[in-house]
Design a protein around this motif. Structure first.
Motif, short mmCIF file in Angstrom:
data_model
loop_
_atom_site.label_atom_id
_atom_site.label_comp_id
_atom_site.label_asym_id
_atom_site.label_seq_id
_atom_site.Cartn_x
_atom_site.Cartn_y
_atom_site.Cartn_z
N ASP A 85 33.16 12.74 -22.42
CA ASP A 85 33.73 12.38 -23.88
C ASP A 85 33.22 11.97 -24.84
N GLY A 86 32.39 11.20 -24.70
CA GLY A 86 31.52 10.65 -25.50
C GLY A 86 32.03 9.53 -25.46
N ALA A 87 32.68 8.90 -24.82
CA ALA A 87 33.29 7.85 -25.03
C ALA A 87 33.35 6.24 -23.94
N VAL A 88 32.69 5.14 -25.40
CA VAL A 88 32.43 4.13 -24.35
C VAL A 88 33.58 2.85 -24.44
N LYS A 89 33.21 2.81 -23.22
CA LYS A 89 35.23 1.52 -23.31
C LYS A 89 34.65 0.45 -21.95
N VAL A 90 34.79 -0.41 -22.92
CA VAL A 90 34.84 -1.91 -21.81
C VAL A 90 36.25 -2.33 -21.10
N TRP A 91 36.20 -2.03 -19.74
CA TRP A 91 37.41 -2.53 -19.07
C TRP A 91 37.27 -3.85 -17.94
N SER A 92 38.08 -4.82 -17.74
CA SER A 92 37.74 -5.84 -17.16
C SER A 92 37.83 -5.75 -15.75
N ARG A 93 37.29 -6.91 -15.01
CA ARG A 93 37.09 -7.04 -13.41
C ARG A 93 38.33 -5.97 -12.80
N ASN A 94 39.21 -5.55 -13.64
CA ASN A 94 40.36 -5.45 -12.46
C ASN A 94 40.88 -3.88 -12.74
N GLY A 95 40.23 -3.59 -13.67
CA GLY A 95 40.16 -1.94 -14.22
C GLY A 95 41.14 -1.85 -15.78
N MET A 96 41.63 -3.20 -16.53
CA MET A 96 42.54 -2.97 -17.07
C MET A 96 41.42 -2.91 -18.44
N LEU A 97 41.69 -1.68 -19.58
CA LEU A 97 41.31 -1.13 -20.30
C LEU A 97 40.64 -2.33 -21.40
N ARG A 98 39.51 -3.22 -22.29
CA ARG A 98 39.79 -4.41 -23.16
C ARG A 98 39.86 -2.97 -24.16
N SER A 99 38.95 -2.55 -24.53
CA SER A 99 38.12 -1.87 -25.52
C SER A 99 38.17 0.02 -25.55
N THR A 100 37.60 0.50 -27.16
CA THR A 100 37.00 1.62 -26.65
C THR A 100 35.93 1.03 -27.66
N LEU A 101 34.75 1.40 -27.64
CA LEU A 101 33.90 0.57 -28.41
C LEU A 101 33.19 1.55 -28.83
N ALA A 102 32.63 2.74 -29.24
CA ALA A 102 32.01 3.81 -29.70
C ALA A 102 33.38 5.52 -28.64
N ALA A 103 33.15 5.79 -29.73
CA ALA A 103 33.89 7.62 -29.80
C ALA A 103 32.53 8.41 -30.29
N THR A 104 32.13 9.15 -29.56
CA THR A 104 31.13 10.03 -30.24
C THR A 104 31.38 11.44 -29.77
N SER A 105 30.36 12.63 -30.63
CA SER A 105 30.32 13.98 -30.68
C SER A 105 29.94 14.51 -29.35
N LYS A 106 28.69 13.51 -28.18
CA LYS A 106 27.96 13.89 -27.36
C LYS A 106 28.19 13.32 -26.13
N SER A 125 27.54 -4.23 -30.66
CA SER A 125 28.09 -5.53 -29.98
C SER A 125 29.33 -4.98 -30.20
N LEU A 126 29.95 -6.59 -28.90
CA LEU A 126 31.46 -6.38 -28.88
C LEU A 126 31.75 -6.98 -29.68
N GLN A 127 31.60 -7.96 -30.86
CA GLN A 127 31.27 -8.38 -31.59
C GLN A 127 31.90 -7.17 -32.69
N VAL A 128 33.41 -7.46 -33.66
CA VAL A 128 32.98 -6.35 -34.76
C VAL A 128 32.82 -6.24 -36.33
N ASP A 129 32.44 -8.18 -36.14
CA ASP A 129 31.97 -8.11 -37.55
C ASP A 129 30.15 -8.04 -37.63
N ASP A 168 27.05 -9.17 -24.46
CA ASP A 168 27.80 -9.24 -25.74
C ASP A 168 27.39 -8.51 -26.26
N GLN A 169 26.48 -7.38 -26.36
CA GLN A 169 25.68 -6.23 -26.24
C GLN A 169 26.07 -4.77 -25.48
#
Length: 821
Positions: A180-201, A227-231, A213-214
């Protein structure tokens, strides 16, 4: 087949087998597939579905001893536990246990979906991981205990398969990517932290950056670092002409390797600059993987497993007969590799034929448990056998050190029959030698300093040390100093006493440091120097005990100290540059150009690395893997030998015989550093430094030893240290300290000393008035105005006091000479 498998089918391989034709339907099943392989971090070996072993080579002549187990029902992935037994997921979704010989031991569990990728949870220090994660074609990832028990199931993508996933280095997070082109970051226990990227490929590969951190992921023909940092801005570049099939980012060398449908693999730096591009393979490059220490990486294609150096050139290529290699993984010690084949076979590789040389000794790891030692002068050969496989070895300073997973063998090059043997608690990642000690690094005990009789001397450490990221470019050792680059900061070198692990100093730079080297020749910590290269490729030198950084060169690729002298060589701006006496920058910087020689380095090509610098021979590794030899002058080591033994007359005769300006300049700086003024005067005269000769003659005429020492400090542009020498004399040479500050136009400090010691206030005021009169300027310093109103200036009285001070100093010098001081 799941959608991810259909996509792979169009690219030349499928989860069902190898593709033999073209087009979406132009394929036939050629055997069951193994889509991935992973290893347990504390495991000593690795395996994957089926097995075949090949030889891999490291350093000079390296290869892969490999063997392949024939397909057994096909498989999608495998990982290895601490008990050296493999857990394998077959294409019938069965989790099986295998031993390292490729024998099926039994069924552990049965899953309800296909596995596309897997990765063991990282072991941190003494903590042993007992869990791995698998990504599945139904859009889930699952945390599975090593016994086969499913700990947790997470719905990561309800509509598409998860193709790739990786744990962070500290095990605190998990990243997934898929169709689905989504890059997701999860905690060690499987909890979704963030969707880092959403691409079409679809994303076929994802991995973490060195500092967690990247995240790097491959989207189409591009590589993206986010980067995991939004700025922070993301970095993105076109990496291949076709889809990027696999990319890996090494935490030790901070380099990226990628492979794609254009049938090439490429090496990049962390800024997306291409460092190497291979010639096209016959088939698609399906997988790439870095070794843990960052010195090697493996490349997989159809029936091909290739071992490459970190700069990109190839050590060896093995025919595997395993179909397209869909996954390559290394053991934590970096000595074995396993690759999963599309026909269900798994290739095991063992690094062999590693060759080391020192002086007349050459050592070769001919088999995993066998070392061949050859003395080229005596024309003798020794055969050394070990109970377990050798995972790390080093040769230098008259000793061979060979480490297995549980023991260290310490051989004296003069006696190969009776080694010192002692136990090690964890597999050794790195060995660095000096003339008195050696360092062994492992992930459990960190950095340990040993003597050559096998005793542990110290264990340098500091808060935040990351020993798993240390290598020869970030760790330095001399006879009394250990220097460690703090990877958490990147700009600080932490120095410790080698014998006690006492913290000595911190060397902090304004930019990130990429390489350090510690001098080997100095007789004590006070004379020890560290050179380092920063991220701008500028090279600096500084003493260990005090931070005084001086830039020596720019555009530096590699640097090395000599083992028997303080000579320094570097590959800089396409030249081989030699500094005969680098300490000259702290003695007389004007002599630095005279002590520096350079040779054209066209034969070394781009991005060369200095391999060794023993005696007068420098070996350089070119970017294409060729090992070239260059010679530096044979006379500097002799000069150092004469100076260390205080044989100044012989040193002068050597320079007169050679008639080389760089040797004369080096002798001059050495003599000034050792306070041998007569030799310094001769050497400076030989290179026509007339003004310096006059100044040295003036210093020789000073009656007191403290006065001469202070003037030598002043010669080295260290006025504060010169003043301390004079004031710490017994009794203090106050007048000479005041007069020195007057000569340097440090009027305020001269007046402070005069007031503090209640003497020669009128002398300071008189010289100040004379200076202002010659410059035709009025007094503006308030303190001088105040004392000018209170003190009467009498030049006759001042001259009388000056004469009395000189007489006192002369008597002091005569008394010291009479006492033999």
């Amino acid at each position: 087949l799941p959608r991810s498998a259909r996509r792979l089918a169009r690219r030349g391989h499928t989860a069902g087998g190898n593709v033999r034709g073209l087009g979406p339907l132009g394929w036939r099943r050629a055997g069951s597939a193994c889509n991935g392989v992973c290893w347990r971090v504390r495991g000593a070996s690795i395996a994957a579905a089926g097995s075949r072993q090949h030889p891999l080579r490291r350093h000079a002549a390296q290869g892969v001893a490999a063997r392949v187990k024939p397909p057994h029902g096909g498989g999608y992935g495998m990982c290895v536990g601490a008990d050296e037994r493999a857990v394998h997921v077959q294409d019938d979704k069965t989790v099986c246990r295998w031993n390292m010989e490729g024998e099926l031991l039994g069924t552990v569990a049965t899953l309800d979906t296909y596995v596309t990728d897997m990765h063991w949870f990282p072991s941190i220090g003494r903590q042993v991981a007992d869990m791995f994660v698998v990504s599945c074609s139904d859009g889930t990832f699952r945390l599975i205990h090593q016994t086969g028990r499913e700990e947790k199931r997470v719905e990561a993508s309800p509509t598409a398969a998860i193709i790739s996933l990786r744990w962070s280095y500290d095990g605190a997070a998990l990243v997934t990517a898929g169709e689905d082109g989504a890059v997701k970051v999860w905690s060690r226990n499987g909890m979704l932290r963030s969707t880092l990227a959403a691409t079409s490929k679809a994303i076929f590969s994802v991995c973490w950056g060195p500092d967690n951190d990247q995240i790097l992921f491959a989207s189409g023909n591009e590589i993206v670092i986010k980067s995991l940092q939004v700025d922070r801005k993301q970095l993105q570049w076109k990496a291949h002409a076709g889809v990027v099939m696999k990319a890996d980012w090494n935490a030790v060398n901070n380099l990226i390797v990628s492979g794609g449908e254009d049938r090439m693999y490429k090496v990049w730096d962390a800024f997306g600059r291409q460092l190497f591009q291979s010639l096209p393979f016959e088939f698609v490059v399906t997988t790439v993987s870095w070794s843990p220490n960052g010195e090697l990486f493996a490349v997989g294609s159809f029936d091909i497993l290739r071992l490459c150096d970190k700069t990109g050139w190839s050590y060896s290529r093995e025919k595997t007969e395993s179909g397209s290699l869909l996954g390559v993984e290394w053991t934590p010690d970096g000595t074995q590799v396993a690759a999963a084949g599309a026909n269900g076979a798994v290739v095991f590789g063992q690094l062999i034929n590693e060759t080391l040389s020192w002086n007349n000794i050459e050592v070769e790891l001919t088999e995993p448990t066998h070392i061949k030692v050859q003395d080229v002068f005596a024309e003798t050969v020794e055969e050394l056998d070990f109970r377990d496989r050798v995972i790390e070895m080093a040769l230098g300073y008259g000793y061979l050190i060979a480490c297995t997973a549980s023991q260290c063998y310490l051989y004296n090059c003069g006696n190969w029959n009776t080694p010192h043997i002692f136990d090690v608690r964890a597999p050794v990642n790195l060995i660095i030698q000096s003339d008195r000690h050696f360092i062994m690094v492992d992930n459990t005990n960190g950095v340990q300093v040993y003597s050559y009789d096998g005793r542990v001397l110290s264990n340098p450490r500091f808060a935040g040390i990351r020993v798993e990221f240390l290598n020869r470019r970030t760790l330095g050792l001399s006879s009394d100093t250990v220097a460690i680059l703090d990877k958490a900061d990147g700009k600080t070198i932490r120095c410790f006493d080698a014998a006690t692990a006492r913290h000595i100093s911190d060397i902090t730079h304004h930019m990130d440091i990429v390489e350090i080297a510690v001098s080997q020749y100095a007789t004590g910590t006070a004379e020890r120097k560290v050179v380092f290269i920063d991220s701008n490729r500028d090279m600096y030198i500084t003493p260990v005990l005090r931070q005084h950084q001086v830039k020596l060169s720019t555009m530096v690729d590699s640097v090395a100290w000599n083992d028997v002298s303080d000579t320094l060589v570097a590959l800089a701006d396409g030249k081989l540059v030699t500094w005969t006496y680098p300490n000259v920058v702290f003695v007389d910087k004007d002599l630095l150009p005279a002590t520096t020689t350079s040779k054209a380095g066209d034969m070394f090509g781009k991005l060369p690395q200095i391999h060794t610098f023993f005696g007068t021979r420098v070996t350089v590794r070119r970017a294409d893997g060729a090992l070239l030899t260059a010679n530096v002058g044979v006379y500097p080591p002799l000069l150092y030998e004469f100076v260390r033994g205080s044989r100044w007359e012989e040193a002068v005769r050597l320079c007169r015989f050679v008639k080389a300006p760089d040797l004369w300049a080096a002798l001059a700086a050495m003599a000034i550093n050792e306070k041998h003024l007569h030799t310094a005067e001769i050497a400076l005269a030989a290179i026509n430094e007339v003004d310096k000769v006059h100044y040295i003659s003036y210093i020789k005429d000073i009656p007191s030893a403290e006065g001469r020492a202070a003037e030598l400090m002043l010669y080295r542009r260290l006025p504060e240290e010169a003043e301390q020498v004079l004031l710490q004399a017994a009794p203090p040479l106050v007048y000479r300290a005041i007069k020195m500050n007057i000569r340097l136009f440090r009027w305020v400090r001269a007046l402070e000393l005069a007031v503090q010691y209640k003497t020669h206030v009128d002398t300071v005021l008189a010289y100040r008035q004379r200076y202002l009169a010659s410059a035709k300027r009025a007094e503006t310093i308030e303190r001088f105005l105040q004392y000018s109103a209170q003190v009467t200036i009498d030049w006759d009285a001042i001259k009388a006091k000056k004469a009395a001070e000189k007489d006192k100093e002369r008597e002091r010098g005569s008394k010291a000479a009479a006492d033999g001081v």
